[in-house]
Design a protein around this motif. Sequence first.
Motif, mmCIF file in Angstrom:
data_model
loop_
_atom_site.group_PDB
_atom_site.id
_atom_site.type_symbol
_atom_site.label_atom_id
_atom_site.label_comp_id
_atom_site.label_asym_id
_atom_site.label_seq_id
_atom_site.Cartn_x
_atom_site.Cartn_y
_atom_site.Cartn_z
ATOM 1 N N ASP A 255 -8.239 9.117 7.678
ATOM 2 C CA ASP A 255 -9.550 9.291 8.301
ATOM 3 C C ASP A 255 -9.531 8.956 9.786
ATOM 4 O O ASP A 255 -10.107 9.678 10.609
ATOM 5 N N SER A 256 -8.877 7.859 10.155
ATOM 6 C CA SER A 256 -8.887 7.444 11.560
ATOM 7 C C SER A 256 -8.139 8.425 12.452
ATOM 8 O O SER A 256 -8.483 8.601 13.630
ATOM 9 N N LEU A 257 -7.109 9.083 11.915
ATOM 10 C CA LEU A 257 -6.314 10.025 12.703
ATOM 11 C C LEU A 257 -6.590 11.483 12.328
ATOM 12 O O LEU A 257 -5.978 12.384 12.887
ATOM 13 N N ASN A 258 -7.501 11.701 11.388
ATOM 14 C CA ASN A 258 -7.845 13.050 10.924
ATOM 15 C C ASN A 258 -6.620 13.805 10.399
ATOM 16 O O ASN A 258 -6.416 14.984 10.679
ATOM 17 N N ILE A 259 -5.790 13.121 9.633
ATOM 18 C CA ILE A 259 -4.600 13.753 9.057
ATOM 19 C C ILE A 259 -5.024 14.638 7.898
ATOM 20 O O ILE A 259 -5.526 14.167 6.877
ATOM 21 N N ARG A 260 -4.826 15.939 8.047
ATOM 22 C CA ARG A 260 -5.199 16.900 7.011
ATOM 23 C C ARG A 260 -3.983 17.550 6.355
ATOM 24 O O ARG A 260 -4.090 18.142 5.279
ATOM 25 N N VAL A 261 -2.838 17.486 7.044
ATOM 26 C CA VAL A 261 -1.624 18.137 6.540
ATOM 27 C C VAL A 261 -0.473 17.144 6.640
ATOM 28 O O VAL A 261 -0.344 16.421 7.633
ATOM 29 N N LEU A 262 0.370 17.112 5.596
ATOM 30 C CA LEU A 262 1.558 16.258 5.601
ATOM 31 C C LEU A 262 2.773 17.137 5.353
ATOM 32 O O LEU A 262 2.891 17.778 4.301
ATOM 33 N N ASN A 263 3.669 17.186 6.336
ATOM 34 C CA ASN A 263 4.892 17.977 6.254
ATOM 35 C C ASN A 263 6.040 17.050 5.855
ATOM 36 O O ASN A 263 6.380 16.121 6.581
ATOM 37 N N ILE A 291 -5.216 15.433 1.530
ATOM 38 C CA ILE A 291 -4.144 15.822 2.442
ATOM 39 C C ILE A 291 -3.319 16.929 1.790
ATOM 40 O O ILE A 291 -2.787 16.746 0.692
ATOM 41 N N THR A 292 -3.214 18.056 2.454
ATOM 42 C CA THR A 292 -2.417 19.166 1.936
ATOM 43 C C THR A 292 -0.949 18.896 2.245
ATOM 44 O O THR A 292 -0.560 18.758 3.401
ATOM 45 N N VAL A 293 -0.141 18.813 1.205
ATOM 46 C CA VAL A 293 1.270 18.460 1.333
ATOM 47 C C VAL A 293 2.121 19.725 1.266
ATOM 48 O O VAL A 293 1.991 20.526 0.339
ATOM 49 N N ILE A 294 3.007 19.881 2.247
ATOM 50 C CA ILE A 294 3.925 21.021 2.305
ATOM 51 C C ILE A 294 5.341 20.484 2.159
ATOM 52 O O ILE A 294 5.770 19.609 2.911
ATOM 53 N N ALA A 295 6.077 21.019 1.182
ATOM 54 C CA ALA A 295 7.424 20.523 0.881
ATOM 55 C C ALA A 295 8.413 21.681 0.813
ATOM 56 O O ALA A 295 8.038 22.811 0.463
ATOM 57 N N PRO A 296 9.691 21.429 1.116
ATOM 58 C CA PRO A 296 10.695 22.491 1.048
ATOM 59 C C PRO A 296 11.203 22.713 -0.366
ATOM 60 O O PRO A 296 11.249 21.777 -1.176
ATOM 61 N N ALA A 297 11.596 23.938 -0.645
ATOM 62 C CA ALA A 297 12.243 24.220 -1.928
ATOM 63 C C ALA A 297 13.585 23.510 -2.012
ATOM 64 O O ALA A 297 14.024 23.105 -3.090
ATOM 65 N N GLY A 298 14.245 23.336 -0.860
ATOM 66 C CA GLY A 298 15.581 22.750 -0.815
ATOM 67 C C GLY A 298 16.628 23.804 -0.521
ATOM 68 O O GLY A 298 16.386 25.012 -0.669
ATOM 69 N N ASN A 299 17.781 23.349 -0.089
ATOM 70 C CA ASN A 299 18.867 24.259 0.269
ATOM 71 C C ASN A 299 19.902 24.296 -0.852
ATOM 72 O O ASN A 299 21.024 23.834 -0.722
ATOM 73 N N ASN A 313 7.131 18.884 -7.366
ATOM 74 C CA ASN A 313 5.790 18.393 -7.645
ATOM 75 C C ASN A 313 4.859 19.588 -7.843
ATOM 76 O O ASN A 313 4.693 20.400 -6.930
ATOM 77 N N PRO A 314 4.232 19.742 -9.007
ATOM 78 C CA PRO A 314 3.455 20.957 -9.260
ATOM 79 C C PRO A 314 2.214 21.106 -8.399
ATOM 80 O O PRO A 314 1.704 22.218 -8.236
ATOM 81 N N TYR A 315 1.716 20.033 -7.827
ATOM 82 C CA TYR A 315 0.483 20.103 -7.046
ATOM 83 C C TYR A 315 0.720 20.613 -5.630
ATOM 84 O O TYR A 315 -0.088 21.364 -5.093
ATOM 85 N N VAL A 316 1.818 20.224 -5.005
ATOM 86 C CA VAL A 316 2.027 20.506 -3.584
ATOM 87 C C VAL A 316 2.444 21.953 -3.372
ATOM 88 O O VAL A 316 2.772 22.677 -4.321
#
Length: 532
Positions: A255-263, A291-299, A313-316
Amino acid sequence: MGKLENITKPRKVNKITTAILGITMALTAAAWGISSFSSGEEYILQGASRPALVSAIQAENGVIIHQFKLIQAVSAKLTDEQVQGIASRNAMIRFFNENNQLSLSAAKDAGLVEARVFPKSAPRNSQIPKQIGANELHKEGITGKGVTVAIIDSGLGQFAELQQNTAGQERNIIVVDASGEDAAASEDLNGHGSHVASILADSSNVFDQYGAPTGAHSGVAPDVDLVMIKAFDEQGKASYSSVLQGIEYAINNKDSLNIRVLNVAFSFPATSFYWEDPINQALMRAWDNGITVIAPAGNGNNKDMSIGVPGNNPYVITVGAMDDNSTPLDTSDDVVASFSSFGPTLEGFMKPEVIAPGANVKGLVAKNSRLADKNKKSGISGTSQATAVTAGVVALMIQQDPSLTPDEIKCRLMSSASLATKQNGELAFSRYAQGAGLINASAAINATVVGCANNGLDISNDINLRSHYFGPAGLGGALLGEETRVEGVVWNNERAQPSNPVAEGVVWNNERAQPSNPVAEGVYGITNVPSQ
């Protein structure tokens, strides 16, 4: 949608876990992959309440390092005898060895796509906004302004293109270490964090062939504010504890930093079900906190079921990589990158959800960093790069409609993606490789569909250990075996409409998506696991 079965007894969950994973003994340290110990190693302990974990550690005179507030977990320094002592009296306690470090998904020594010498034309990342339709949004003032993206990575270099926004004003940037202490003076000696941030936020102008500015910018969301959480070292490695503390920082300062996305551009082989992994538990908390979380599939080099943590993680939103074969404006030779991991997950969830450009991307990297030479010669490849592209698109979506929830963002991003098809209309790549397809920023901004992502999942029940879920691919479905490299690709959005079950993020194999087939009803509670 079918009614989901609930799990009310954690012990029952672990018994099922034991059966499926082929573990034949109680959940001792050995059963969790800790076969040998050296004196005084660090572990994360779970499987009981936080006070119970503390008591168990203290009973063996172990050293408590950190008590995590968001999840029921404690990190501690323990000898081999102390680990065995705790395990022998507390069969439900799980141990995660901190020596098993997480890796960034574009490490220098990773088996990535073959490096191609970069042409002397415009920087590669200046083409990405055009490839995904973000360049036209820039011209309309949709640049991610007012949205903060947090990145857990290796740090942030000093670049004018990141320090300033598109108006030449100072950008809001915070750099902290995993514990939340100021790290603005630190260097990014790996280069991964700076590279990812530049894909996302580079504010430099894009020029046309005559040298005139086009109104577009090199970064996908060039006006976002940035919070860099420095958890990874020069080698691109980090412990579970440092990443968990970084996630805690993002949630606590949302809230204090308005973080809406987490990479979160890192990956680690999945050694348990998604709900048992501490990082996945923390990221579910982030998602549940808006917070919308974006994650890599992996290499994982196109290996089936190679999606790592936290991409499992099924949600992200999990992102695979597209390779444009160094022809960014010619889509006919686009392919799913040869390094991109394939789904499904162990639990049968379709991953990745989408793909984005991620091969041979040239961005901003300090000259003294480990990735500097590779970036200069050929650009850097990895699902991390694709993740940064997607995080930028999500920031654009939030600027356009700040009321969007993470589930709504995931729904619209997937429903607006374009599936790759052959010239004859058949799928060019398996849905376990491309998910809903290539993201499109303009289409995502204009999407209005709702209720098409994470259906049948109850994140509150998952977090509080009342229910856990399996996806449809885990119920006996065979992998789709389309070739991963074909001639004449067409990115076709006709097959990714809301009315199509593919767009709902639950059912991908249309042969099994019939109303009479229970698989089409979505996800299942863990007690529905078929006998082996």
